[in-house]
Design an enzyme around this catalytic site. Structure first.
Site, PDB file in Angstrom:
ATOM      1  N   ARG A  78     -18.696 -21.404 -72.763  1.00  0.00           N
ATOM      2  CA  ARG A  78     -17.993 -20.437 -71.930  1.00  0.00           C
ATOM      3  C   ARG A  78     -16.545 -20.291 -72.386  1.00  0.00           C
ATOM      4  O   ARG A  78     -15.959 -21.187 -72.979  1.00  0.00           O
ATOM      5  CB  ARG A  78     -18.042 -20.873 -70.468  1.00  0.00           C
ATOM      6  CG  ARG A  78     -19.436 -20.765 -69.872  1.00  0.00           C
ATOM      7  CD  ARG A  78     -19.407 -20.951 -68.382  1.00  0.00           C
ATOM      8  NE  ARG A  78     -20.728 -20.773 -67.817  1.00  0.00           N
ATOM      9  CZ  ARG A  78     -21.277 -19.606 -67.526  1.00  0.00           C
ATOM     10  NH1 ARG A  78     -20.607 -18.495 -67.754  1.00  0.00           N
ATOM     11  NH2 ARG A  78     -22.489 -19.534 -67.017  1.00  0.00           N
TER      12      ARG A  78
ATOM     13  N   HIS B 282     -14.367 -19.263 -61.062  1.00  0.00           N
ATOM     14  CA  HIS B 282     -14.116 -19.771 -62.413  1.00  0.00           C
ATOM     15  C   HIS B 282     -13.225 -21.000 -62.341  1.00  0.00           C
ATOM     16  O   HIS B 282     -12.112 -20.944 -61.803  1.00  0.00           O
ATOM     17  CB  HIS B 282     -13.479 -18.683 -63.271  1.00  0.00           C
ATOM     18  CG  HIS B 282     -14.432 -17.583 -63.614  1.00  0.00           C
ATOM     19  ND1 HIS B 282     -15.686 -17.495 -63.066  1.00  0.00           N
ATOM     20  CD2 HIS B 282     -14.323 -16.521 -64.448  1.00  0.00           C
ATOM     21  CE1 HIS B 282     -16.303 -16.425 -63.555  1.00  0.00           C
ATOM     22  NE2 HIS B 282     -15.493 -15.818 -64.390  1.00  0.00           N
TER      23      HIS B 282
ATOM     24  N   ARG C 134     -23.719 -11.882 -59.545  1.00  0.00           N
ATOM     25  CA  ARG C 134     -23.652 -11.741 -61.003  1.00  0.00           C
ATOM     26  C   ARG C 134     -24.765 -12.544 -61.638  1.00  0.00           C
ATOM     27  O   ARG C 134     -25.022 -13.685 -61.266  1.00  0.00           O
ATOM     28  CB  ARG C 134     -22.301 -12.206 -61.551  1.00  0.00           C
ATOM     29  CG  ARG C 134     -22.185 -11.921 -63.066  1.00  0.00           C
ATOM     30  CD  ARG C 134     -20.791 -12.128 -63.592  1.00  0.00           C
ATOM     31  NE  ARG C 134     -20.451 -13.524 -63.766  1.00  0.00           N
ATOM     32  CZ  ARG C 134     -19.812 -14.023 -64.847  1.00  0.00           C
ATOM     33  NH1 ARG C 134     -19.464 -13.228 -65.840  1.00  0.00           N
ATOM     34  NH2 ARG C 134     -19.517 -15.297 -64.911  1.00  0.00           N
TER      35      ARG C 134
ATOM     36  N   GLU D 268     -18.794  -7.335 -72.619  1.00  0.00           N
ATOM     37  CA  GLU D 268     -17.969  -8.508 -72.922  1.00  0.00           C
ATOM     38  C   GLU D 268     -17.642  -8.678 -74.402  1.00  0.00           C
ATOM     39  O   GLU D 268     -16.478  -8.822 -74.756  1.00  0.00           O
ATOM     40  CB  GLU D 268     -18.667  -9.762 -72.392  1.00  0.00           C
ATOM     41  CG  GLU D 268     -18.851  -9.730 -70.882  1.00  0.00           C
ATOM     42  CD  GLU D 268     -19.553 -10.957 -70.348  1.00  0.00           C
ATOM     43  OE1 GLU D 268     -18.883 -11.981 -70.150  1.00  0.00           O
ATOM     44  OE2 GLU D 268     -20.776 -10.895 -70.145  1.00  0.00           O
TER      45      GLU D 268
ATOM     46  N   ARG E 138     -10.230 -10.387 -65.699  1.00  0.00           N
ATOM     47  CA  ARG E 138      -9.140 -11.144 -66.305  1.00  0.00           C
ATOM     48  C   ARG E 138      -9.160 -12.598 -65.869  1.00  0.00           C
ATOM     49  O   ARG E 138      -9.522 -12.914 -64.741  1.00  0.00           O
ATOM     50  CB  ARG E 138      -7.783 -10.545 -65.905  1.00  0.00           C
ATOM     51  CG  ARG E 138      -7.509  -9.171 -66.487  1.00  0.00           C
ATOM     52  CD  ARG E 138      -6.154  -8.650 -66.029  1.00  0.00           C
ATOM     53  NE  ARG E 138      -5.810  -7.402 -66.682  1.00  0.00           N
ATOM     54  CZ  ARG E 138      -5.209  -7.321 -67.865  1.00  0.00           C
ATOM     55  NH1 ARG E 138      -4.888  -8.411 -68.513  1.00  0.00           N
ATOM     56  NH2 ARG E 138      -4.924  -6.159 -68.409  1.00  0.00           N
TER      57      ARG E 138
ATOM     58  N   ASP F  10     -14.604 -13.304 -72.740  1.00  0.00           N
ATOM     59  CA  ASP F  10     -15.597 -13.413 -73.802  1.00  0.00           C
ATOM     60  C   ASP F  10     -15.292 -12.502 -74.977  1.00  0.00           C
ATOM     61  O   ASP F  10     -15.628 -12.817 -76.121  1.00  0.00           O
ATOM     62  CB  ASP F  10     -16.987 -13.122 -73.245  1.00  0.00           C
ATOM     63  CG  ASP F  10     -17.564 -14.308 -72.486  1.00  0.00           C
ATOM     64  OD1 ASP F  10     -17.921 -15.305 -73.130  1.00  0.00           O
ATOM     65  OD2 ASP F  10     -17.625 -14.255 -71.253  1.00  0.00           O
TER      66      ASP F  10
END
Length: 976
Positions: A775, A169, A458, A568, A643, A605
């Protein structure tokens, strides 16, 4: 309105990490040291800056002084003076000034990290009271205060595992090249403070600091190309090479000592307190650059790293284990190695050894060395096979490793050999030798194997639905997408129970379906020990899980990856219990999971969907519900906490994050993502890595053995009502106000964040849409840039105000005092408010937002003020960060403020220019009339693509914008 649980819970909370603090004397010392170190690095940097830019250095001095004046006075006239000074800069000067303040913020972060590491080390030495509880203190508390039996603690610790998963991320805005230099500065600062240096050594250390600062200044801090997933993987693996691999056995030795203090033996050799995972190269959710070939590359890369690290350790053991006494079993193993060596005198095995190593240890009189030389040679052979696989992309990696008898397929044989050496030393009385370096290597091999970190895969649930639809439509069975949940489940269960193949070899596939099927086929060719879980993002139903299981079966993934639904949005969190109950009640699936299930819950999310408060309560409740349904079916549930680093994405101190979970939901196992800048904060330095492992071990052990009592029903009802009110307030603005999207895109640099090249993944899952498809990272990142942090607090003020108006202030204060979950939620909110600055928000609005939208801005600023007042009322604080425990944080923010203010002003200026160009204004009209750059300035302005292709002026504006974004990002780090 005190709770009957209040006394016991209050006494427990008073001993929690969040309330432990260093002594007032130590606090004063640390505050003085932080100021002293900040001054040292700032003056050193400015001295370097002055060498290269003597005239501009005077302007930087003035700008810094004006920024300090404004931060202290909050005067409009001071701000106007600062703004005029910055607006008078030429484009090349703007780049250099923005870069200077960005560097100063990063150097300030170095001072904070150095001070923190010193405090943690002093706490372990008993010189100050720890700010957080260590595992040793947790053991003492469990035995002496809570009455736990030492043998029960030992059993819990031996079966405990914390799985930390490094993700790609993109929230780390700083280049790896810069991080390395800052790391060297941090090490030099540690030497300066922690070692008795002679005058010469002190001068040499100061010279080293100056050298690294100059190196950082002369390095381009902007990524000029977007990183590939392979780049992200390599960057993630550096933390294993630098801190984690060597740090883990040191930490485990401290655990052994802590256990000894309560009369227990050391950890057994098969204990695994930590495991590590990764998403870099496996997370294809909305990332078209993560292909099956990418996944193959990063798996091989991680295995090569693991093999190299283990080879180094084995070589060290070969030098250490020179003894000749050994058990018959080890001597026989040595004889077999010697026989193999002799028999292969003309073969490839000997050639590998001759070409790679000397043969000085090939003596039967040194059996340990002889046996370990074979391990070393086989590790080298394993690396050779992996390199060959990299060069030949069509090779099946698993088959290639299995085809070579001298290569290791996994760590099983290697561990057996190391254990043979260990047992031999123990049997011959060389206990201390066995429990020295050999024990460390055994533990490293046990934890990291030949894979280093297991790669999770994923993908978004809709992609699997499309693949299943392609199959059923081609076979004439109907459209899977159009079936309801019952029909999907019936079909999937029948196919899983059936024996015939479902996937036609000639299936026509769109590129998206081909990628899904290609991924599963690639997984079937990779070593299973390199693979972790298959995460389904945006999971909604039980069929989402079974579809992935079926696709694995059809593509030959054996053993299958465990399938983990990721819930989410708020609706998905509420439906999660139903979905998992349906899965557990399906006989085929229940048999398939063998009593173990993992579920992931998404903080980012859910927060974007419902606001932070509603999401936090939704996440709290779903953990309770999932644990309850797992208990009903006697399934051991592991919760995977997705997280982020910021509070808006569920971030916060690790120990508080664990201990604030619902009672009984952590039972010895937990998975947690480690994202972006958090990797550097938690594992960038050995002391930090040690501290991170200590925090997680301590918190999970206490959460397992001594969870807090259930909150009273009145607290739960109050929290549920506040969640409902806050969600409605949040959505009324974000989803229902037609002005909001335009306001958000105008006031923040959300549309410009892609210029930063900080991650391989696009900012949106799909190219169309707005807030829903955006996002969570750019959503939070953009609001952080303008220092408003709207996603964290929006809706909270209404909820707190409603409760206060209803006469429930005393109840809220009781909840804050005695309920860990509620306390952490409000404490994190207070920290965010302390980092926000409404004056800066107003500046962005005046400059970037159309006048007709200013009404919305005024409403939001009013909500901000009301939320802050309500928060302080509940916390009984006169102002933000007014408690003793937050004094150090307050000082950190005050020291940062003069560095970040100029960056905000420069960012606004750049956004105005770039948006004017996008709106059609000719560049010539925006270029200052006196803009006549020198050759040196042209070189600076032309580094980016716009500077080289269009005009240096535009390139300079773009670079200044990017640097300002990076600098503000650095300013918002480390303070949580």
């Amino acid at each position: 309105m005190a709770s009957p649980l209040a006394p016991s819970m209050s006494s427990a909370l008073s001993a929690l990490p969040g309330n432990l603090g260093i002594s007032s004397y130590a606090l004063e010392v640390n505050q003085a040291l932080l100021k002293e170190d900040d001054d040292l690095l700032r003056q050193t940097f400015l001295s370097v800056f002055r060498e290269h830019h003597p005239q501009l250095a005077n302007k930087v001095d003035v700008i810094f002084a004006l920024a300090q004046a404004w931060c202290l006075s909050e005067s409009d006239s001071d701000f106007e003076m600062l703004e005029k000074r910055l607006e008078a800069l030429t484009p090349d000067e703007s780049i250099l000034v923005s870069s200077a303040f960005s560097q100063l913020l990063n150097l300030h972060n170095v001072t904070e990290e150095s001070i923190t590491a010193r405090v943690e080390k002093a706490a372990r030495l008993g010189e100050v009271e720890a700010a957080t509880r260590s595992t040793n203190k947790s053991l003492q508390r469990l035995v002496n205060k809570l009455g736990s039996k030492p043998e029960d603690i030992y059993a819990a610790l031996c079966s405990q595992t914390v799985d930390l998963v490094f993700t790609a991320h993109p929230t780390q805005a700083t280049r790896q090249s810069m991080l390395k230099k800052y790391g060297e500065i941090r090490h030099a600062m540690d030497r300066l403070h922690n070692t008795r240096l002679s005058n010469y050594e002190r001068l040499e250390t100061l010279d080293e600091i100056r050298s690294q600062i100059q190196g950082a200044w002369r390095t381009d801090e902007i990524r000029r190309r977007k990183p590939t997933p392979q780049d992200e993987s390599r960057e993630g693996l550096t933390y294993f090479h630098e801190t984690i691999y060597s740090g883990l056995p040191v930490f485990l030795r401290r655990i052994d000592t802590a256990l000894k203090n309560i009369g227990q033996p050391p950890l057994p050799l098969d204990a695994k307190l930590f495991s590590f995972g990764a998403w870099m190269g496996g997370d294809r959710d909305g990332n078209p650059f993560v292909t099956p070939e990418t996944t193959r590359d990063v798996v091989i890369g991680a295995r090569l790293s693991a093999t190299s690290l283990l080879t180094d350790q084995v070589e060290k053991l070969m030098y250490e284990l020179s003894m000749w006494r050994a058990t018959p079993e080890l001597k026989e193993a040595a004889r077999l190695v010697q026989a193999k060596y002799s028999a292969g005198a003309e073969g490839s095995f000997l050639e590998t050894k001759k070409n790679t190593y000397d043969v000085v240890f090939m003596s039967i009189n040194e059996p340990f060395r002889l046996v370990l030389s074979d391990v070393r040679a086989r590790l080298q052979r394993t690396k050779d096979v992996l390199h060959h696989c990299l060069e030949h992309s069509s090779m099946n990696v698993t088959e290639a490793l299995e085809a070579d008898p001298e290569a290791y397929r996994d760590e099983t044989e290697l561990l057996a050999t190391l254990r043979l050496c260990y047992d031999s030393l123990m049997a011959t009385g060389d206990v201390h030798i066995a429990n020295s370096q050999l024990l460390d290597v055994l533990r490293q091999a046990r934890t990291f194997g030949l894979f280093l970190c297991r790669l999770d895969i994923r993908q978004e649930s809709v992609k699997h639905t499309e693949a299943m639809d392609a199959i059923t439509s081609y076979l004439g069975l109907g459209s899977y997408k159009e079936w309801d949940e019952d029909k999907r489940m019936e079909f999937l269960i029948n196919e899983l129970n059936g024996k015939r193949p479902l996937l036609p070899p000639d299936l026509p596939m769109t590129p998206e379906v081909a990628d899904v099927i290609g991924t599963f086929r690639m997984l079937s060719q990779l070593p299973s020990d390199s693979l972790g879980a298959y995460i389904i993002s945006m999971s909604h139903t039980a069929s989402d899980v079974l579809a992935v299981v079926l696709l694995q079966k059809e593509c030959g993934v054996d053993p299958m990856l465990r399938v983990v639904p990721l819930f989410e949005t708020l609706d998905d969190l509420e439906y999660a219990e139903t979905a998992m109950r349906q899965l557990f009640s399906t006989p085929w699936y229940f048999e398939h999971i063998k009593g173990k299930q993992e579920c992931m819950i998404g903080y980012s999310d859910s927060g974007k969907d419902a606001g932070r408060l509603a999401a936090a309560w939704g996440l709290y409740e779903v953990q309770e519900k999932l644990t309850k349904v797992a208990d009903e079916y006697s399934v051991h549930l592991t919760l995977f906490h997705g997280r982020g680093g910021t509070v808006g994405r569920g971030g916060g101190p690790a120990h508080l994050a664990v201990l604030s979970q619902p009672p009984g939901t952590i039972r010895g196992t937990i998975r947690v993502t480690v994202q972006g800048e958090v990797m550097e904060q938690q594992f960038g330095e050995k002391e930090s890595a040690f501290h991170t492992m200590d925090l997680y071990t301590s918190a999970v052990l206490e959460a397992t053995l001594a969870p807090f009592k259930e909150p009273p029903q009145l607290w739960r009802e109050t929290m549920a009502e506040m969640a409902r009110i806050s969600c409605a307030g949040y959505r009324a603005v974000v989803r229902e106000d037609p002005r909001f999207v335009t306001f958000f895109q105008s006031i923040t640099p959300v549309n410009e964040l892609g210029r930063m090249n900080i991650g391989s993944r696009p900012a949106k899952r799909r190219s169309h849409g707005s807030i829903d498809t955006l996002r969570a990272i750019p959503w939070i990142f953009a609001w952080t840039q303008v220092r408003f942090h709207l996603p964290v607090w929006l809706g909270v003020g209404e909820a707190l105000a409603k409760m206060i108006e209803a006469g429930k202030l005393e109840l809220l204060q009781d909840m804050y005092t005695n309920w860990m979950f509620f306390r952490v939620t409000l404490d994190m909110l207070e920290m965010v408010f302390a980092k926000a600055d409404p004056r800066v928000v107003k500046m962005y609005e005046r400059a970037l937002v159309d006048a007709e939208l200013h009404g919305l801005g005024d409403q939001l600023l009013k909500k901000f003020d009301e939320t802050e007042r309500a928060l302080l009322t509940v916390m009984k604080h006169s102002r933000l960060l007014s408690s003793t425990s937050t004094a150090f944080l307050q000082q950190k923010l005050q020291l940062r403020a003069p560095y970040v203010a100029p960056l905000n002003i420069l960012q606004v200026r750049c956004l105005k220019v770039l948006r004017a160009i996008e709106a059609g204004t000719p560049v010539e009209e925006l270029v200052p009339a006196d803009f006549k750059p020198s050759e040196k300035a042209l070189a600076l302005l032309s580094r980016g693509p716009s500077g080289a292709v269009q005009q240096p002026f535009v390139g300079g504006v773009e670079d200044t914008l990017i640097i300002s974004i990076k600098g503000i990002s650095a300013a918002m780090q480390n303070t949580g």
